[in-house]
Motif scaffolding. Structure first.
Motif, short mmCIF file in Angstrom:
data_model
loop_
_atom_site.label_atom_id
_atom_site.label_comp_id
_atom_site.label_asym_id
_atom_site.label_seq_id
_atom_site.Cartn_x
_atom_site.Cartn_y
_atom_site.Cartn_z
N PRO A 1 0.81 -1.23 0.00
CA PRO A 1 0.00 0.00 0.00
C PRO A 1 0.84 1.28 0.00
CG PRO A 1 -0.86 -1.55 1.60
CD PRO A 1 0.46 -2.10 1.14
N SER A 2 2.12 1.16 0.34
CA SER A 2 3.04 2.30 0.37
C SER A 2 3.63 2.62 -0.99
CB SER A 2 4.18 2.00 1.35
OG SER A 2 4.74 0.72 1.10
N ALA A 3 3.41 1.79 -1.99
CA ALA A 3 4.09 1.92 -3.27
C ALA A 3 3.54 3.07 -4.12
CB ALA A 3 3.97 0.61 -4.05
N LYS A 4 4.42 3.61 -4.95
CA LYS A 4 4.03 4.60 -5.95
C LYS A 4 4.85 4.36 -7.20
CE LYS A 4 2.89 8.29 -2.64
NZ LYS A 4 3.22 9.67 -2.19
N SER A 5 4.22 4.56 -8.35
CA SER A 5 4.94 4.33 -9.61
C SER A 5 4.47 5.32 -10.67
CB SER A 5 4.70 2.90 -10.10
OG SER A 5 5.53 2.60 -11.19
N ALA A 6 5.43 5.96 -11.32
CA ALA A 6 5.14 6.93 -12.38
C ALA A 6 6.43 7.23 -13.12
CB ALA A 6 4.55 8.22 -11.79
N VAL A 7 6.34 8.08 -14.15
CA VAL A 7 7.52 8.43 -14.92
C VAL A 7 8.56 9.14 -14.06
CG1 VAL A 7 6.63 10.65 -15.78
CG2 VAL A 7 8.31 9.38 -17.13
N MET A 8 8.10 9.88 -13.05
CA MET A 8 8.96 10.48 -12.03
C MET A 8 8.07 10.95 -10.89
SD MET A 8 10.01 14.16 -13.81
CE MET A 8 10.49 13.43 -15.38
N PRO B 1 5.94 13.31 -8.34
CA PRO B 1 5.04 14.42 -8.66
C PRO B 1 5.72 15.78 -8.62
CG PRO B 1 3.97 12.90 -7.15
CD PRO B 1 5.39 12.47 -7.25
N GLN B 2 6.54 16.03 -7.59
CA GLN B 2 7.20 17.33 -7.48
C GLN B 2 8.20 17.53 -8.62
OE1 GLN B 2 7.09 15.12 -4.92
NE2 GLN B 2 5.53 16.11 -3.63
N GLN B 3 8.95 16.46 -8.96
CA GLN B 3 9.93 16.57 -10.04
C GLN B 3 9.24 16.82 -11.37
OE1 GLN B 3 9.86 14.27 -7.73
NE2 GLN B 3 11.89 14.01 -6.82
N LEU B 4 8.16 16.10 -11.63
CA LEU B 4 7.47 16.26 -12.90
C LEU B 4 6.88 17.66 -13.04
CD1 LEU B 4 5.36 13.57 -14.67
CD2 LEU B 4 4.61 15.93 -14.71
N VAL C 1 -0.71 19.65 -11.33
CA VAL C 1 0.06 18.53 -11.88
C VAL C 1 0.50 17.59 -10.77
CG1 VAL C 1 2.20 17.89 -13.05
CG2 VAL C 1 0.80 19.75 -13.95
N GLU C 2 0.98 18.15 -9.66
CA GLU C 2 1.41 17.30 -8.54
C GLU C 2 0.26 16.44 -8.04
OE1 GLU C 2 3.48 19.11 -5.32
OE2 GLU C 2 4.68 20.40 -6.64
N GLN C 3 -0.92 17.04 -7.92
CA GLN C 3 -2.09 16.29 -7.44
C GLN C 3 -2.46 15.18 -8.42
OE1 GLN C 3 -5.62 18.66 -6.90
NE2 GLN C 3 -6.67 17.06 -5.74
N GLN C 4 -2.42 15.50 -9.73
CA GLN C 4 -2.77 14.50 -10.74
C GLN C 4 -1.78 13.33 -10.72
OE1 GLN C 4 -2.85 15.92 -14.79
NE2 GLN C 4 -2.73 13.84 -15.63
N ILE C 5 -0.48 13.64 -10.74
CA ILE C 5 0.53 12.58 -10.77
C ILE C 5 0.49 11.76 -9.49
CG2 ILE C 5 2.98 12.06 -11.00
CD1 ILE C 5 1.53 13.10 -13.55
N GLU C 6 0.28 12.44 -8.35
CA GLU C 6 0.18 11.72 -7.08
C GLU C 6 -0.96 10.71 -7.12
OE1 GLU C 6 0.88 10.69 -3.03
OE2 GLU C 6 2.12 11.73 -4.51
#
Length: 532
Positions: free
Chosen positions: A433-440, A442-445, A476-481
């Motif tokens: 449940p702690s995992a996150k996965s994306a191109v980078m 949220p803050q960096q993107l 953008v941060e909210q969307q990527i998060e």
């Protein structure tokens, strides 16, 4: 013995904070799983029972050997979509008459068990698992066919379901269909293409066209039983191999079919293994709530491998990646685990050699993810990070031993690829449940987009709107998060399920046992060109 010591202190306030965060996330996960367990809701479950029928999970329970586990796969399929969580289908691995089987079962309380686009994806993934691991496949069928409003997304790719059944049979992998109700139109090909078919008296209905369609197409008047009832198929068409009096009888007969398969695993089951020396309950407090804070994956390894015994490989080289050998429920395993997030050239080369060694020794690999990706910057680009990262991805891509992946924390960028993400065909992939996965992250993107837009405005000689920039970054941060969270990713079948960290050893043990149903053999060369 090379038993891992633990520096974890359950009395430490930091550990307590991590544990509380994980417990909150587990409660959220339980709430989402409850939606899948509820099926079509109380009204439709009650109506189903009043018709003398068993709910889908009770059917599975009667099919399985008593007191054996059932590893449910993709329970959050369809999460975040317009469809019911679970996608009106239950899939998983369970033991029937001592044989590990892949089970798929329609949930008829959800729109009559009709298939939507996520049902199809879930069923195809189940077939993929059955084929890759050589697991007999049992289908508990009761479905009205395609959910017609979404037929444009189901009809053409849906043909692969029937193709898969024939390919399983051609590969010598048994397929069994137990028909409890409707299996009509295209769904009639599920029993039609299965090796063994069981139908239930006055319940099963298997035909290409039901009474209304037959009347429209030919003018013929016929009822359900004449067209496709269990008695007709048992006496006349020959489609039914076994005629059951009721649902429990049908499930008993399915068990007897499996008992007579003369099925053998390619590898013998290992003896009972020594449990870890350290408490698996402590897995709840290892991963920080803020994934930018690193943690030592050896603390995880010490709580999942047999006897906490781990022989580390190249411990002093490329220390951001922990590699080494262990056993898990008696099965040999090679482990690659991210230690400080970033992968450098040294870690990439270390991983490449380790993957080659595992293939030489026919040892499955376990990837424990917590990576922000490969290192960037002038020094690292000049040092060859592109070719070294590519070397690691090459090794993962062409490795032939089975791969297992668990996303514990971050799994960003090409690091997700190098650590055997979904696109690299791990036999099984699970997330905490702690995992996150994306191109980078949220803050960096959001920051990258801001820089690009700022530079674009400067090049045009235009003033830059700082207020609009702040709003865009926040959006953008909210969307990527939200799009990087495990519920979102699991809903799209980018993993095989989100699991409680305390269940990791059990889940991996079931998977390793299933994997060893077929031959485990690595590649001897054939890795392609490694750029040096």
């Amino acid at each position: 013995m090379t038993v891992l010591a633990s520096a974890l202190d359950p009395a430490d306030p930091e550990y307590g904070a991590h544990r509380e965060t994980m417990l909150v996330r587990l409660a959220e996960l339980d709430a989402e799983h409850a939606k899948a367990l509820a099926g079509g809701g109380e009204k439709y479950v009650k109506r189903h029972r009043e018709r003398g029928k068993l709910p889908v999970r009770e059917r599975i329970e009667l099919l399985l050997d008593p007191d054996t586990p059932f590893l449910e796969l993709s329970p959050l399929a369809g999460w975040g979509s317009d469809y019911t969580v679970g996608a009106s289908l239950v899939t998983g691995i369970g033991v029937v008459e001592g044989v590990e089987c892949l089970i798929t079962a329609n949930d008829p309380t959800v729109r009559g068990g009709a298939s939507n686009p996520w049902t199809l994806k879930k069923a195809l993934r189940a077939n993929e698992i059955a084929h890759a691991n050589r697991l007999p496949c049992i289908s508990l069928v009761e479905s009205g066919g395609a959910d017609l409003p979404s037929q444009k997304e189901i009809f053409i790719p849906g043909g692969a379901l029937f193709r898969d059944l024939t390919r399983l049979s051609a590969a010598g992998i048994p397929t069994v269909a137990v028909v409890f109700g409707n299996s009509t139109a295209g769904g009639a090909y599920i029993p039609g293409m299965s090796d063994h078919v069981i139908m239930v008296k006055e319940r099963s209905k298997v035909f290409l066209g039901g009474p209304p369609l037959v009347r429209m197409a030919t003018g013929e008047e016929a009822d359900d039983e004449e067209l496709g009832g269990a008695d007709m198929h048992a006496r006349t068409s020959g489609l039914a191999d076994h005629f059951a009096q009721d649902e429990p009888d049908a499930l008993h007969r399915a068990r007897r079919v499996v008992a007579r398969l003369n099925w053998r695993k390619a590898h013998h089951d290992p003896p009972v293994a020594e449990p870890p020396k350290h408490d698996e309950e402590e897995l709840l407090g290892i991963v920080p709530g803020d994934l930018r804070t690193p943690f030592d994956p050896r603390e995880v390894i010490a709580r999942i491998v047999d006897g906490s015994d781990f022989d580390e490989f190249k411990a002093r080289y490329g220390s951001s990646l922990v590699t080494g050998w262990a056993q898990l429920h008696g099965y040999p395993i090679g482990i690659l685990a991210n230690a400080r997030g970033v992968l450098f050239s040294e870690e990439s080369q270390k991983a490449t050699q380790f993957i080659q060694l595992a293939n030489q020794r026919d040892i499955p690999l376990l990837f424990l993810h917590n990576t922000t990706g490969y290192m960037v910057g002038t020094e690292y680009e000049q040092g060859g990070i592109v070719k070294h990262g590519s070397m690691m991805i090459n090794a993962v891509s062409n490795s032939r031993v089975p791969h297992l992946s668990v996303l514990m924390g971050a799994s960003y960028g090409a690091g997700h690829y190098g650590m055997c993400g979904r696109a690299y065909d791990p036999r099984f992939l699970f997330a905490w449940p702690s995992a996150k996965s994306a191109v980078m992250g949220p803050q960096q993107l959001a920051g990258v987009l801001s820089i690009v837009m700022r530079e674009s405005a400067a090049a045009k000689g235009q003033p830059y709107d700082e207020e609009a920039d702040a709003g865009l970054r926040a959006m953008v941060e909210q969307q990527i998060e939200s799009e990087s969270l495990p519920h979102f990713l699991s809903g799209r079948l980018y993993d095989d399920g989100v699991i409680d960290p305390r269940d990791t050893r059990t889940v991996l043990g079931i998977c390793l046992s299933a994997i060893h149903t077929t031959e485990v053999r690595g590649v001897r060369g054939g890795f392609g060109v490694f750029r040096m």
